[in-house]
Design an enzyme around this catalytic site. Structure first.
Site, short mmCIF file in Angstrom:
data_model
loop_
_atom_site.label_atom_id
_atom_site.label_comp_id
_atom_site.label_asym_id
_atom_site.label_seq_id
_atom_site.Cartn_x
_atom_site.Cartn_y
_atom_site.Cartn_z
N HIS A 164 0.86 -1.20 0.00
CA HIS A 164 0.00 0.00 0.00
C HIS A 164 0.88 1.23 0.00
CE1 HIS A 164 -3.43 2.62 0.77
NE2 HIS A 164 -2.60 3.30 1.55
N ASP A 193 -15.28 2.34 7.37
CA ASP A 193 -14.22 3.23 6.90
C ASP A 193 -14.70 4.08 5.74
OD1 ASP A 193 -11.45 4.23 6.61
OD2 ASP A 193 -11.60 3.18 4.70
N ARG A 221 -14.41 12.62 7.03
CA ARG A 221 -13.13 13.28 7.31
C ARG A 221 -12.76 14.24 6.19
NH1 ARG A 221 -9.55 8.60 7.18
NH2 ARG A 221 -7.88 10.12 7.30
N SER A 257 -7.82 3.69 8.95
CA SER A 257 -8.49 3.63 7.64
C SER A 257 -7.75 2.69 6.70
CB SER A 257 -8.56 5.04 7.04
OG SER A 257 -9.07 5.01 5.72
N LYS A 265 -8.82 -1.81 5.92
CA LYS A 265 -9.08 -2.40 4.59
C LYS A 265 -8.04 -3.47 4.26
CE LYS A 265 -9.32 1.51 2.26
NZ LYS A 265 -9.41 2.61 3.23
#
Length: 448
Positions: A101, A180, A187, A202, A206
């Protein structure tokens, strides 16, 4: 993604969660108190079901933004968001899984060459990706430049591709951590995006729900990054690595420099072209360096250490995986990519050294040309973007092209040019080159 044999649903636990009062919890966090595990479980479940309203959760996120959370609170928040939906499992594949990620940046197309490169070595790569918003590009937007390619797969299609090809890049289904999704949208409009507890929970909710057994985080810092200074990025990386380890996911992080754009292409179709160049054994040195380093890290966490990653890029094996994966998702790897109808090139006004090239303004320029979106759901122009012809440290001659803007609407050029005013500079030989340091600054593991 729909529930299947590979996805278990955790939502619907409201009857087993002790009830609290949202205002009491807001008061506690506002006054720098610590929320208990049952309180956090109730809050996220109640917000997901709509019992706690957006205005109350907005107050809570601001309290968290201002006062922070303990490691235990962040872990509980992450697990509560995971439990709001389904969890994937890849146990039936019979091979290790690993994922990456990135916190996003300008010209960051690393996922495209990285997935097929890692898949060469018998490790499954379930790369669930997203779309761009603002100046940071989205992996799915880039790949949708390829005619026929589709982002949305069923669980069954995803598992089949992981089994047959070894890797997949696709959209994450709404069933993964739905809490989320609601919280992220809130947000975005309440000025609480930069909260490290909220960012970490967050991202990791995931990724943990996705079911991968190993995860490498590319946490960026600098001009074009989500977090500008390395201290914040280091804190985020350490928080996320700890969350991964607590959840039984082998996790490490690299802190990488986003003061200068990655590679030479910023956009969608042009970033696909550059990724294919890397898979063909060429491409910009920084893209190759980061791709290889992340691949080694992903493979090491998956238990594959005695492999020649560079060879797989140069001998065509990674390219073969890329072509397989594109075809498996309906795309034509040989099809022509979109090309803009109009271009505008900026040339060097003097001889010298390119000493400055700030990432953020060039990302904004690509966005203004149509490569990005201002709101979720906006279309992107796949042919729009910026192509750089020189990088900081390069010697340039008067009249040499420095960068080219591409768009289907030439009326976009003036505002794009405005965004890069003062973002680049040619200096004299010997003048310091402003890059903010090496591309890869640090590695962070659970042992740190």
């Amino acid at each position: 993604m729909n529930s299947s044999a590979t996805a278990s649903t955790n939502a619907g636990s409201a009857g087993r969660i002790e009830a609290f009062d949202a205002v009491d919890l807001i008061h506690a966090k506002r006054d720098r108190g610590e929320l208990s595990t049952p309180q956090i479980d109730w809050l996220i479940d109640a917000y997901t079901r709509g019992y706690v309203g957006d205005e109350q959760m907005a107050a809570m996120t601001m309290a968290i933004f201002l006062n922070g959370m303990t490691r235990r609170e962040i872990r509980d928040l992450t697990m509560a968001m995971i439990d709001s939906g389904e969890r994937m499992s890849f146990e039936g594949l019979g091979k290790p899984t690993t994922d990456k990620h990135s916190t996003g940046g300008v010209g960051d197309k690393i996922t495209l060459p990285l997935m097929p490169l890692v898949a060469v070595f018998g490790v499954a790569v379930p790369q669930l990706s997203g779309r761009g918003l603002g100046h940071t590009g989205g992996t799915l937007d880039k790949l949708e430049s390829i005619p026929g390619w589709r982002a949305n797969l069923t669980n069954e299609e995803m598992i089949a591709q992981l089994r047959d090809v070894g890797g997949v890049i696709c959209a994450a289904g709404s069933g993964l951590a739905p809490a989320d999704g609601k919280l992220y949208a809130l947000r975005d409009i309440t000025g609480t995006v930069e909260s490290i507890p909220l960012i970490a929970s967050s991202i990791m909710s995931k990724k943990i729900a996705e079911g991968t057994k190993a995860l490498v985080l590319d946490v960026k810092f600098g001009s074009g990054a989500f977090l500008k200074n390395i201290e914040q990025s280091r804190e985020l990386a350490r928080t996320m690595v700890a969350l991964g380890q607590d959840a039984g996911v082998a996790t490490s992080a690299l802190l990488t420099n986003m003061n200068v754009p990655l590679g030479l292409a910023i956009g969608n179709a042009n970033e696909v072209r550059e990724s294919v160049e890397v898979l063909a054994g060429g491409g910009p040195a920084d893209i190759v360096e980061l791709t290889i380093t992340l691949a080694r890290e992903m493979l090491a966490l998956a238990g594959k250490t005695d492999v020649d990653v560079e060879a797989a890029l140069t001998d065509g094996r990674a390219m073969d995986k890329w072509r397989q994966a594109i075809r498996a998702q309906g795309g034509d790897p040989d099809a022509a990519l979109p090309v803009a109808t109009d271009t505008h090139t900026v040339y060097a006004a003097q001889d010298g050294i390119l000493v400055q090239q700030d990432a953020l303004p060039f990302g904004i320029a690509a966005w203004r040309l149509g490569a990005g979106r201002a709101r979720k759901g906006d279309p992107v122009q796949h042919s729009a973007g910026v192509d750089l012809h020189a990088k900081p440290g390069d010697r340039v001659a008067k009249g040499q092209p420095l960068f080219t803007l591409s768009a289907d609407e030439p009326a976009r050029f003036p505002r794009a040019l405005e965004s890069v005013e003062g973002a680049w500079r040619i200096g004299d030989p010997g003048e310091p080159v402003l890059t903010g340091g090496p591309l890869i600054a640090e590695r962070i593991s659970a042992a740190d």
